[in-house]
Scaffold this motif. Structure first.
Motif, PDB file in Angstrom:
ATOM      1  N   ALA A  35       7.519   6.445   0.902  1.00  0.00           N
ATOM      2  CA  ALA A  35       6.056   6.430   0.821  1.00  0.00           C
ATOM      3  C   ALA A  35       5.579   6.135  -0.591  1.00  0.00           C
ATOM      4  O   ALA A  35       4.583   5.447  -0.792  1.00  0.00           O
ATOM      5  CB  ALA A  35       5.492   7.775   1.298  1.00  0.00           C
ATOM      6  N   GLY A  36       6.292   6.682  -1.572  1.00  0.00           N
ATOM      7  CA  GLY A  36       5.923   6.407  -2.963  1.00  0.00           C
ATOM      8  C   GLY A  36       4.985   7.414  -3.588  1.00  0.00           C
ATOM      9  O   GLY A  36       4.513   7.199  -4.702  1.00  0.00           O
ATOM     10  N   PHE A  37       4.710   8.519  -2.892  1.00  0.00           N
ATOM     11  CA  PHE A  37       3.845   9.545  -3.474  1.00  0.00           C
ATOM     12  C   PHE A  37       4.319  10.928  -3.031  1.00  0.00           C
ATOM     13  O   PHE A  37       4.929  11.093  -1.974  1.00  0.00           O
ATOM     14  CB  PHE A  37       2.385   9.331  -3.065  1.00  0.00           C
ATOM     15  CG  PHE A  37       2.167   9.311  -1.569  1.00  0.00           C
ATOM     16  CD1 PHE A  37       1.957  10.484  -0.859  1.00  0.00           C
ATOM     17  CD2 PHE A  37       2.183   8.106  -0.870  1.00  0.00           C
ATOM     18  CE1 PHE A  37       1.766  10.461   0.511  1.00  0.00           C
ATOM     19  CE2 PHE A  37       1.988   8.080   0.507  1.00  0.00           C
ATOM     20  CZ  PHE A  37       1.779   9.259   1.188  1.00  0.00           C
ATOM     21  N   LYS A  38       4.047  11.916  -3.861  1.00  0.00           N
ATOM     22  CA  LYS A  38       4.458  13.282  -3.559  1.00  0.00           C
ATOM     23  C   LYS A  38       3.643  13.836  -2.394  1.00  0.00           C
ATOM     24  O   LYS A  38       2.488  13.498  -2.216  1.00  0.00           O
ATOM     25  CB  LYS A  38       4.286  14.171  -4.789  1.00  0.00           C
ATOM     26  CG  LYS A  38       5.251  13.836  -5.924  1.00  0.00           C
ATOM     27  CD  LYS A  38       5.091  14.799  -7.088  1.00  0.00           C
ATOM     28  CE  LYS A  38       6.097  14.479  -8.191  1.00  0.00           C
ATOM     29  NZ  LYS A  38       5.966  15.405  -9.337  1.00  0.00           N
ATOM     30  N   GLY A  39       4.276  14.688  -1.630  1.00  0.00           N
ATOM     31  CA  GLY A  39       3.602  15.280  -0.480  1.00  0.00           C
ATOM     32  C   GLY A  39       3.719  14.448   0.780  1.00  0.00           C
ATOM     33  O   GLY A  39       3.151  14.805   1.811  1.00  0.00           O
ATOM     34  N   ALA A  40       4.461  13.338   0.715  1.00  0.00           N
ATOM     35  CA  ALA A  40       4.597  12.465   1.891  1.00  0.00           C
ATOM     36  C   ALA A  40       5.284  13.182   3.046  1.00  0.00           C
ATOM     37  O   ALA A  40       5.052  12.857   4.214  1.00  0.00           O
ATOM     38  CB  ALA A  40       5.379  11.207   1.517  1.00  0.00           C
ATOM     39  N   ALA A  41       6.132  14.171   2.727  1.00  0.00           N
ATOM     40  CA  ALA A  41       6.854  14.898   3.773  1.00  0.00           C
ATOM     41  C   ALA A  41       5.903  15.660   4.691  1.00  0.00           C
ATOM     42  O   ALA A  41       6.247  15.974   5.832  1.00  0.00           O
ATOM     43  CB  ALA A  41       7.857  15.864   3.149  1.00  0.00           C
ATOM     44  N   LEU A  42       4.692  15.955   4.204  1.00  0.00           N
ATOM     45  CA  LEU A  42       3.718  16.680   5.014  1.00  0.00           C
ATOM     46  C   LEU A  42       3.041  15.775   6.029  1.00  0.00           C
ATOM     47  O   LEU A  42       2.340  16.251   6.921  1.00  0.00           O
ATOM     48  CB  LEU A  42       2.653  17.313   4.111  1.00  0.00           C
ATOM     49  CG  LEU A  42       3.172  18.311   3.066  1.00  0.00           C
ATOM     50  CD1 LEU A  42       2.032  18.770   2.160  1.00  0.00           C
ATOM     51  CD2 LEU A  42       3.840  19.507   3.745  1.00  0.00           C
ATOM     52  N   LEU A  43       3.267  14.460   5.892  1.00  0.00           N
ATOM     53  CA  LEU A  43       2.603  13.489   6.771  1.00  0.00           C
ATOM     54  C   LEU A  43       3.597  12.854   7.733  1.00  0.00           C
ATOM     55  O   LEU A  43       3.434  11.698   8.127  1.00  0.00           O
ATOM     56  CB  LEU A  43       1.932  12.403   5.921  1.00  0.00           C
ATOM     57  CG  LEU A  43       0.952  12.912   4.851  1.00  0.00           C
ATOM     58  CD1 LEU A  43       0.473  11.748   3.986  1.00  0.00           C
ATOM     59  CD2 LEU A  43      -0.237  13.613   5.494  1.00  0.00           C
ATOM     60  N   GLU A  50      -0.129   4.521   4.182  1.00  0.00           N
ATOM     61  CA  GLU A  50       0.169   3.324   3.401  1.00  0.00           C
ATOM     62  C   GLU A  50       1.459   3.552   2.615  1.00  0.00           C
ATOM     63  O   GLU A  50       1.531   4.446   1.766  1.00  0.00           O
ATOM     64  CB  GLU A  50      -0.976   3.008   2.443  1.00  0.00           C
ATOM     65  CG  GLU A  50      -0.796   1.685   1.719  1.00  0.00           C
ATOM     66  CD  GLU A  50      -2.021   1.313   0.895  1.00  0.00           C
ATOM     67  OE1 GLU A  50      -1.906   0.375   0.081  1.00  0.00           O
ATOM     68  OE2 GLU A  50      -3.080   1.957   1.053  1.00  0.00           O
ATOM     69  N   LEU A  51       2.467   2.752   2.913  1.00  0.00           N
ATOM     70  CA  LEU A  51       3.781   2.921   2.299  1.00  0.00           C
ATOM     71  C   LEU A  51       4.003   1.898   1.190  1.00  0.00           C
ATOM     72  O   LEU A  51       3.557   0.759   1.276  1.00  0.00           O
ATOM     73  CB  LEU A  51       4.879   2.761   3.354  1.00  0.00           C
ATOM     74  CG  LEU A  51       4.800   3.688   4.577  1.00  0.00           C
ATOM     75  CD1 LEU A  51       5.876   3.306   5.588  1.00  0.00           C
ATOM     76  CD2 LEU A  51       4.940   5.142   4.172  1.00  0.00           C
ATOM     77  N   GLN A  52       4.706   2.318   0.150  1.00  0.00           N
ATOM     78  CA  GLN A  52       5.084   1.399  -0.918  1.00  0.00           C
ATOM     79  C   GLN A  52       6.421   0.736  -0.578  1.00  0.00           C
ATOM     80  O   GLN A  52       7.164   1.214   0.282  1.00  0.00           O
ATOM     81  CB  GLN A  52       5.206   2.150  -2.242  1.00  0.00           C
ATOM     82  CG  GLN A  52       3.903   2.673  -2.814  1.00  0.00           C
ATOM     83  CD  GLN A  52       4.083   3.214  -4.213  1.00  0.00           C
ATOM     84  OE1 GLN A  52       4.915   2.730  -4.993  1.00  0.00           O
ATOM     85  NE2 GLN A  52       3.294   4.223  -4.554  1.00  0.00           N
TER      86      GLN A  52
END
Length: 240
Positions: A35-43, A50-52
């Motif tokens: 995903a490229g951002f912190k906290g993605a595991a919650l989603l 939007e994924l990198q």
């Protein structure tokens, strides 16, 4: 009478099919995604995230090892790792190595993505899953790795089939696989050469790699020289 029996049989058949469909639970498995951002595991169950690009992320941060550049060393690195349910990474394994310096560099950059992943899911539940990442190290755009690998493949086949020298053939196949680690023809041929020199374990690894890549070219070899012979060895041990 026959018509009634046929209708009764058809009705029973439809009932069984309907019953079976009602009791079969659908299993949904989705692979981990960067995903490229912190906290993605919650989603994990959010579809519109939007994924990198992992490839872009790594390329921007990757440095060509100086020694490898000076020695004109090129090829494709393949690294396997595990994405944990919380989006962190662990269990880094080198699947294909061009050099130890390149191994360390790719793993260094991949470690910086730990915590930036949506984990893999099994029925909407986050679970640990393996992931592979491959990156090619090239010194110039004009460098044609495919042509080089093909040349090594031809040389290896000449040693294996014409000169009957599997040991020397392995050297050529090794060089080709460094450049194209997922090329099934190279893996198949190296496996055959390894088997000829008595390296059964190495041969089976190559052939199982083909299977893991979705190929069927090595199935017969696996059946005849890996699974079945292994079973025979086991029976022999039990009898002793």
């Amino acid at each position: 009478m026959k018509t009634k029996l046929f209708l009764l049989f058809a009705g029973l058949l439809l009932s069984v099919v309907a019953f079976s469909q009602e009791n079969i639970e659908e299993v949904r498995v989705s692979p981990p995604e960067f995903a490229g951002f912190k906290g993605a595991a919650l989603l994990i169950n959010e579809a519109n995230v939007e994924l990198q690009s992992l490839n872009d992320y790594v390329i921007k941060r990757l440095e060509y090892p100086t020694t490898d550049a000076q020695d004109f060393r090129e090829g494709k690195e393949v690294i396997q790792f595990t994405v944990q349910p919380d989006g962190t990474l662990s269990n880094f394994v080198v699947i294909n190595s061009v050099s130890s310096a390149m191994d360390e560099e790719v793993i260094r950059v991949l470690r910086t993505t730990s915590g930036l992943w949506k984990p893999g899911c099994n029925n909407r539940e986050a679970v640990a899953m393996d992931k592979e990442f491959a990156v090619t190290f090239k010194l110039a755009e004009s460098s044609d790795l495919k042509s080089q690998a093909t040349n090594y493949f031809i040389k290896g086949n000449k040693q294996l089939l014409l000169k009957q020298n599997p040991k020397r053939a392995i050297r050529h196949f090794n060089r080709g696989i460094v450049l194209l680690p997922n090329e099934k023809c190279l893996l198949l041929a190296r496996g055959m050469s390894r088997y000829e020199v008595g390296d059964k374990e190495g041969a089976c690894r190559d052939w199982n790699r083909i299977k893991a890549l979705g190929g069927f070219e090595s199935d017969e070899l696996l059946d005849n020289y890996c699974e079945m012979s292994g079973y025979a060895d086991m029976l022999k041990t039990v009898k002793e």
